[in-house]
Design an enzyme around this catalytic site. Structure first.
Site, PDB file in Angstrom:
ATOM      1  N   CYS A  55       0.835  -1.198   0.000  1.00  0.00           N
ATOM      2  CA  CYS A  55       0.000   0.000   0.000  1.00  0.00           C
ATOM      3  C   CYS A  55       0.874   1.255   0.000  1.00  0.00           C
ATOM      4  CB  CYS A  55      -0.908  -0.006   1.234  1.00  0.00           C
ATOM      5  SG  CYS A  55      -2.144   1.312   1.232  1.00  0.00           S
ATOM      6  N   CYS A  56       1.900   1.270   0.838  1.00  0.00           N
ATOM      7  CA  CYS A  56       2.815   2.414   0.869  1.00  0.00           C
ATOM      8  C   CYS A  56       3.527   2.584  -0.466  1.00  0.00           C
ATOM      9  CB  CYS A  56       3.853   2.230   1.976  1.00  0.00           C
ATOM     10  SG  CYS A  56       3.242   2.524   3.637  1.00  0.00           S
ATOM     11  N   CYS A 116      -1.006   8.020   7.342  1.00  0.00           N
ATOM     12  CA  CYS A 116      -2.324   7.738   6.783  1.00  0.00           C
ATOM     13  C   CYS A 116      -3.284   7.348   7.903  1.00  0.00           C
ATOM     14  CB  CYS A 116      -2.231   6.612   5.757  1.00  0.00           C
ATOM     15  SG  CYS A 116      -1.313   7.048   4.274  1.00  0.00           S
ATOM     16  N   CYS A 168      -3.613   3.592   9.231  1.00  0.00           N
ATOM     17  CA  CYS A 168      -2.414   2.971   9.810  1.00  0.00           C
ATOM     18  C   CYS A 168      -1.772   3.812  10.904  1.00  0.00           C
ATOM     19  CB  CYS A 168      -1.387   2.695   8.703  1.00  0.00           C
ATOM     20  SG  CYS A 168      -1.967   1.534   7.457  1.00  0.00           S
ATOM     21  N   CYS A 223       7.729   3.891   5.806  1.00  0.00           N
ATOM     22  CA  CYS A 223       6.836   3.782   4.652  1.00  0.00           C
ATOM     23  C   CYS A 223       7.586   3.368   3.395  1.00  0.00           C
ATOM     24  CB  CYS A 223       6.116   5.103   4.408  1.00  0.00           C
ATOM     25  SG  CYS A 223       7.215   6.468   3.955  1.00  0.00           S
TER      26      CYS A 223
END
Length: 252
Positions: A131-132, A212, A215, A238
């Site tokens: 996702c990062c 984010c 998280c 990240c």
């Protein structure tokens, strides 16, 4: 009469900076305060095409204020992952206006990549690294393509993975500047108070490091300031502060 030799067009692919350049800058600015250093770097044009990368998190105002005082026209890049707290976006806008930063802009994930790799927007819940990569690392990589150097807000005290941060280092062929690398929490607090800087609205609620929304969690007393990031996962970065390895494939 012989015609003149044809000149070949050669594309210079050499990096703008080398480790020797970073070493020289580290030696020159050893013991020099961050404000004086940044002012000299900008005034002398030593950084080439440069920008500041900011998360507009709980400590970001310090670096941004130093940059604004040295040269408010230096670009500031914010990576909007489309998973940010609304409070962070509002803080960004307010801080840019307050400090008089003239060239702040945001970069977002590639819509096509998001559609293909995170259509439901839940990748953070089972693959935070992936996702990062698609929401933060890749967009910032695009934003830095035309830069010779960039300025980071990293600090050694933030976590065990950020120890021994040099002020100047080479990363992916660019010069990376860490003006606050040796600052501790007390230094930041003193600067906030001395310059009456606004705080991130979530800090008072226990969010000591804000990323984010899905998280990020509150930090408990005695915990590492970044303990609230990716809680429950063996993940502490990240990925934007991890240099690429030759031939390495993105984590998709």
């Amino acid at each position: 009469m012989a015609s003149p030799a044809r000149k070949l067009d050669i594309i210079d692919t050499r990096p703008a900076f080398t480790q020797a350049d970073a070493d020289a800058l580290n030696a020159r600015f050893a013991g020099v305060d961050a404000q004086t250093m940044l002012t000299a770097l900008f005034a002398e044009g030593l950084l080439g095409r440069v920008a500041v990368v900011s998360s507009f998190g709980t400590e970001s105002a310090v670096l941004l204020d130093l940059v604004a005082k040295a040269d408010p026209s230096v670009p500031v890049i914010f990576v909007d992952t489309l998973k940010m707290f609304p409070e962070t976006l509002a803080y960004r806008d307010a801080l840019v206006k307050r400090l008089g930063l003239r060239a702040s802009w945001s970069v977002e994930p590639d819509p096509a990549v998001i559609a293909a790799k995170d259509e439901k927007g839940l990748r953070w819940s089972y693959d935070p690294d992936g996702c990062c990569e698609i929401r933060k690392v890749e967009p910032l990589k695009r934003a830095k393509q035309d830069l010779d150097s960039w300025i980071s807000g990293r600090k050694a005290f933030q976590s065990s993975t950020r120890q021994n941060i040099a002020r100047f280092e080479i990363e992916d062929g660019r010069l990376k500047i860490n003006p606050l690398g040796d600052w501790v929490k007390a230094d930041l607090e003193a600067y906030f108070n001395a310059h009456d800087l606004p705080r991130h609205p979530l800090e008072a609620d226990g969010y000591l490091s804000v990323g984010c929304q899905p998280c990020t969690s509150k930090v408990l007393p005695g915990e590492d300031p970044r303990a609230g990031r990716w809680r429950g996962w063996e993940k502490v970065e990240c990925g934007i502060h991890v240099a690429e390895k030759p031939g390495e494939e993105p984590v998709f």
